[in-house]
Design an enzyme around this catalytic site. Structure first.
Site, PDB file in Angstrom:
ATOM      1  N   GLY A  41      21.501   9.574 -33.206  1.00 16.36           N
ATOM      2  CA  GLY A  41      21.700  11.109 -31.240  1.00 16.36           C
ATOM      3  C   GLY A  41      21.868  10.237 -30.191  1.00 16.36           C
ATOM      4  CB  ALA A  42      23.115   7.217 -29.364  1.00 15.96           C
ATOM      5  N   GLY A  84       0.619  -1.422  -0.257  1.00 18.36           N
ATOM      6  CA  GLY A  84      -0.052  -0.334  -0.130  1.00 18.36           C
ATOM      7  C   GLY A  84       1.006   1.196   0.279  1.00 18.36           C
ATOM      8  N   GLY A  85       0.610   2.406   0.759  1.00 12.26           N
ATOM      9  CA  GLY A  85       1.278   2.927   0.946  1.00 12.26           C
ATOM     10  C   GLY A  85       2.379   3.264   1.668  1.00 12.26           C
TER      11      GLY A  85
HETATM   12  C1  HXC Z   1      -2.613  -3.083  12.166  1.00 17.98           C
HETATM   13  C2  HXC Z   1      -1.471  -5.521  11.380  1.00 17.98           C
HETATM   14  C3  HXC Z   1      -1.533  -4.681  10.396  1.00 17.98           C
HETATM   15  C4  HXC Z   1      -1.779  -4.248   9.906  1.00 17.98           C
HETATM   16  C5  HXC Z   1      -0.568  -6.773  10.689  1.00 17.98           C
HETATM   17  N1  HXC Z   1      -1.233  -6.407  11.158  1.00 17.98           N
HETATM   18  N2  HXC Z   1      -0.521  -5.747   9.615  1.00 17.98           N
HETATM   19  N3  HXC Z   1      -1.665  -4.111  12.734  1.00 17.98           N
HETATM   20  N4  HXC Z   1      -2.137  -2.578  11.113  1.00 17.98           N
HETATM   21  N5  HXC Z   1      -1.933  -2.889   8.644  1.00 17.98           N
HETATM   22  C6  HXC Z   1      -0.807  -6.943  12.544  1.00 17.98           C
HETATM   23  C7  HXC Z   1      -1.948  -8.515  12.670  1.00 17.98           C
HETATM   24  O1  HXC Z   1      -2.753  -8.295  13.108  1.00 17.98           O
HETATM   25  C8  HXC Z   1      -0.873  -9.527  13.404  1.00 17.98           C
HETATM   26  O2  HXC Z   1      -0.653  -9.368  14.715  1.00 17.98           O
HETATM   27  C9  HXC Z   1       0.724  -9.455  13.016  1.00 17.98           C
HETATM   28  O3  HXC Z   1       0.690  -7.680  12.469  1.00 17.98           O
HETATM   29  C10 HXC Z   1       1.148  -9.989  11.927  1.00 17.98           C
HETATM   30  O4  HXC Z   1       0.616 -10.582  10.928  1.00 17.98           O
HETATM   31  P1  HXC Z   1       0.497 -11.332  10.234  1.00 17.98           P
HETATM   32  O5  HXC Z   1      -1.010 -11.597   9.679  1.00 17.98           O
HETATM   33  O6  HXC Z   1      -0.114 -12.284  11.518  1.00 17.98           O
HETATM   34  O7  HXC Z   1       1.662 -11.643   9.418  1.00 17.98           O
HETATM   35  P2  HXC Z   1       2.237 -12.469   8.533  1.00 17.98           P
HETATM   36  O8  HXC Z   1       1.426 -14.152   8.298  1.00 17.98           O
HETATM   37  O9  HXC Z   1       3.663 -12.405   8.168  1.00 17.98           O
HETATM   38  O10 HXC Z   1       1.624 -11.257   6.778  1.00 17.98           O
HETATM   39  C11 HXC Z   1       2.284 -10.249   7.450  1.00 17.98           C
HETATM   40  C12 HXC Z   1       1.215  -9.411   6.459  1.00 17.98           C
HETATM   41  C13 HXC Z   1      -0.184  -9.133   6.773  1.00 17.98           C
HETATM   42  C14 HXC Z   1       1.604  -9.682   4.734  1.00 17.98           C
HETATM   43  C15 HXC Z   1       1.582  -7.827   6.114  1.00 17.98           C
HETATM   44  O11 HXC Z   1      -0.418  -8.762   8.129  1.00 17.98           O
HETATM   45  C16 HXC Z   1      -0.971  -8.215   5.647  1.00 17.98           C
HETATM   46  O12 HXC Z   1      -1.713  -8.238   4.652  1.00 17.98           O
HETATM   47  N6  HXC Z   1      -0.885  -7.050   7.021  1.00 17.98           N
HETATM   48  C17 HXC Z   1      -2.128  -6.515   6.332  1.00 17.98           C
HETATM   49  C18 HXC Z   1      -1.666  -4.969   4.790  1.00 17.98           C
HETATM   50  C19 HXC Z   1      -2.772  -3.874   4.217  1.00 17.98           C
HETATM   51  O13 HXC Z   1      -3.043  -4.625   3.601  1.00 17.98           O
HETATM   52  N7  HXC Z   1      -1.854  -3.463   4.806  1.00 17.98           N
HETATM   53  C20 HXC Z   1      -3.366  -1.751   4.857  1.00 17.98           C
HETATM   54  C21 HXC Z   1      -2.131  -1.287   3.290  1.00 17.98           C
HETATM   55  S1  HXC Z   1      -3.291   0.185   3.033  1.00 17.98           S
HETATM   56  P3  HXC Z   1      -1.111 -10.613  16.019  1.00 17.98           P
HETATM   57  O14 HXC Z   1      -1.861  -9.902  16.746  1.00 17.98           O
HETATM   58  O15 HXC Z   1      -1.692 -11.712  15.565  1.00 17.98           O
HETATM   59  O16 HXC Z   1       0.592 -10.565  15.992  1.00 17.98           O
HETATM   60  C22 HXC Z   1      -1.972   1.434   3.426  1.00 17.98           C
HETATM   61  C23 HXC Z   1      -2.660   2.613   3.035  1.00 17.98           C
HETATM   62  C24 HXC Z   1      -1.804   3.497   3.485  1.00 17.98           C
HETATM   63  O17 HXC Z   1      -0.850   1.231   3.815  1.00 17.98           O
HETATM   64  C25 HXC Z   1      -2.133   4.898   2.014  1.00 17.98           C
HETATM   65  C26 HXC Z   1      -1.060   5.673   2.493  1.00 17.98           C
HETATM   66  C27 HXC Z   1      -1.109   6.917   1.070  1.00 17.98           C
END
Ligand code: HXC
Length: 513
Positions: free
Chosen positions: A403-404, A168-169
């Site tokens: 040109g290069a 994402g961001g």
């Molecule tokens: C809060 C989060 C989190 C998030 C992970 N966790 N991502 N908590 N916000 N964005 C937490 C999980 O709940 C979990 O907590 C711990 O981190 C580890 O995550 P897992 O999923 O168990 O790990 P893994 O299997 O290794 O997977 C990692 C991951 C997945 C691929 C990053 O967690 C995931 O897909 N997360 C969401 C990614 C996402 O969509 N982010 C938002 C993007 S949008 P516990 O308590 O169980 O340890 C964005 C917009 C910004 O960023 C735009 C700006 C312009």
């Protein structure tokens, strides 16, 4: 409780991040923790932490019961090879290293200090992106970082190391920085992950294939440096920083610890094949000119028809841009123009002199390139060279066509010194194509058009496939023997060491993006 003891305990609790189980999970995945990474990155004992006790203020979705001192990012300053560095390191064991507003504020604080004090910023990224429970305030936090990345661009070097997910961001801060380093198998970057891709485009793709280190090193060019693991990538970062100044007002550090194997001077003669249409590896030419083992190739696996990287010449940093005849005959295309342009701009922003080693048959023709905008992308490289005010020297080893030739740091676009080897061919185009155009009627009317074509090709080649027409007109400064090149470069860059050139007053130029 004794107040000092209270502090010591608070400090200790800030060091364990999300707890032992999550640290074990991190280690089991072959990843180091945020603190282990910082310790390895910086000189021993130099790290000074800022904001270890900071906590988030959110209450939604039970966040008020999930507080961790430091809020998932370790920030501070220290030294690398004795030079000041600012660093942030995201802690995946705390809520997946996700970015809250507080977490973003900590990063911004470090960025502000780096800017005020003129020292590089290194980001160790390992984060699940915006902290989902926080909603829009975490998005604002990202934007605060992007704003600072942009303001800092060209002022201090910014390096992004991707050591886990970056989605994402979270990808845009690294994209705004100067160099991206990725770790094979454990890091990935994408705007939307495989699940979203499947929903929207019905493509099935793994995280690795979509945004792993290899995909970004070879296909997108987002990744500049790839390493096998956390320890290796940190070594790479420490090494590459030795080629850079602290900020745009300074010069890169010089080393007196360099060697040059003089036998390379003789061997350089035999690198070019006798047949001008055969390929050779331009990196061998570059290696024969620079201090031993000093070349650090950037973007090694992307657009291989151009080679760019840092090197040293008698201990001083230079940036090298070289056409690569061993890939696509060294032709300029969209990707190689983008790659070259970005590197030239980094070097120019940070006072790193440029050496161009040229063997280029022209721009890649065809609908694919034209429709995807080779005109604008090629113009990026042209613009980058034309705008650069650092000392610039070109050495033409073989082809410099069309040109290069103009684009590759020709004198007319501001190169300070241009040299050509006796094997150089500086012309509007290759002899075969030229003969076909200018002797079209003669060839068609001949008894044997094929023989006539060959005769006219030889005539044109005799006249233009050499460096002397260009030397006569002063378009190049000197024809030199290959074994004289290193000495010429050393004296040339020394002569240019105090070069002062400024651009016309403007807000900023409008590079064809
Ligand atoms: C809060 C989060 C989190 C998030 C992970 N966790 N991502 N908590 N916000 N964005 C937490 C999980 O709940 C979990 O907590 C711990 O981190 C580890 O995550 P897992 O999923 O168990 O790990 P893994 O299997 O290794 O997977 C990692 C991951 C997945 C691929 C990053 O967690 C995931 O897909 N997360 C969401 C990614 C996402 O969509 N982010 C938002 C993007 S949008 P516990 O308590 O169980 O340890 C964005 C917009 C910004 O960023 C735009 C700006 C312009």
């Amino acid at each position: 409780m004794d107040r000092n003891q209270h502090l010591i305990e608070k400090r200790e609790s800030s060091k364990i991040g999300g707890g032992e189980a999550r640290i074990k999970r991190q280690h089991d995945q072959g990843k180091l923790t945020a603190r282990e990474r910082v310790t390895l990155l910086l000189d021993e004992g130099s790290f000074q932490e800022i904001g270890a006790l900071v906590e988030h203020t959110s209450t939604s979705f039970g966040l008020d019961k999930m507080k961790f001192p430091g809020d998932g990012v370790v920030t501070g300053f220290g030294t690398i090879h004795g030079r000041l560095i600012y660093v942030f390191s995201q802690d995946f064991t705390v809520l997946g290293g996700s970015l809250s507003k507080t977490h973003a504020d900590k990063i911004c604080r470090i960025m502000d200090l780096a800017m005020k004090n003129g020292a590089p910023l290194i980001g160790l990224n390992d984060s699940g992106g915006a902290r989902i429970q926080e909603g829009v305030v975490s998005l604002a936090g990202y934007a605060d970082i992007f704003y600072r990345n942009t303001r800092a661009s060209g002022v201090i070097p910014q390096l992004s190391v991707i050591m886990g997910p970056c989605a994402g961001g979270a990808v845009y801060s690294p994209a705004l920085t100067d160099f991206v380093f990725m770790v094979e198998d454990t890091s990935y970057m994408f705007v939307t992950g495989p699940n979203v891709v499947k929903t929207v485009t019905h493509e099935e793709v793994t995280s690795e294939d979509l945004g792993g280190a290899k995909a970004h090193a070879e296909k997108s060019g987002v990744n500049h440096f790839t390493a096998g693991n956390d320890v290796e990538v940190i070594k790479q970062v420490r090494d590459i920083l030795t080629y850079m100044p602290q900020n745009a007002e300074e010069l890169a550090p010089m080393t007196t610890q360099f060697e040059f194997t003089t036998a390379k001077n003789k061997a350089i003669q035999s690198i070019l094949p006798d047949n001008v249409n055969l390929p050779y590896d331009i990196r061998k030419v570059v290696d024969s000119l620079i201090d031993d083992d000093s070349f650090r190739e950037v973007h090694e696996d992307f657009a291989k028809n151009i080679v760019v990287g840092f090197a040293r010449l008698e201990g001083r940093t230079i940036g090298v841009v070289a056409n690569q005849p061993a890939a696509l005959a060294g032709v300029l295309d969209i990707d190689s123009s983008r790659k070259g342009a970005r590197f030239v701009r980094f070097c120019d922003a940070f006072n790193i002199p440029l050496l161009v080693v040229e063997d280029v048959p022209g721009f890649l023709p065809g609908t694919d390139q034209e429709w995807r905008g080779i005109i604008s992308h090629g113009a990026k490289l042209l613009y980058a060279f034309a705008e650069a005010t650092v000392p610039r020297i070109t050495v033409i080893t073989r082809k410099a066509y069309g040109g290069a030739f103009d684009v590759m740091n020709s004198k007319s676009i501001g190169a300070d010194l241009n040299y050509a080897w006796p094997t150089a061919e500086i012309a509007v185009m290759g002899a075969k194509g030229a003969a076909e155009i200018i002797f079209k009627r003669e060839i068609a009317a001949a008894d044997s058009p094929e023989d006539k074509w060959k005769e006219k090709e030889a005539e044109y080649a005799d006249m233009f496939a050499n460096p002397y027409r260009a030397a006569e007109r002063g378009i190049i400064d000197e024809v030199i023997l290959p074994e004289e090149t290193r000495a010429k470069l050393i004296v040339g860059f020394k002569m240019l060491e105090n070069k002062v050139e400024s651009l016309p007053k403007k807000k900023h130029g409008n590079i064809p993006l």
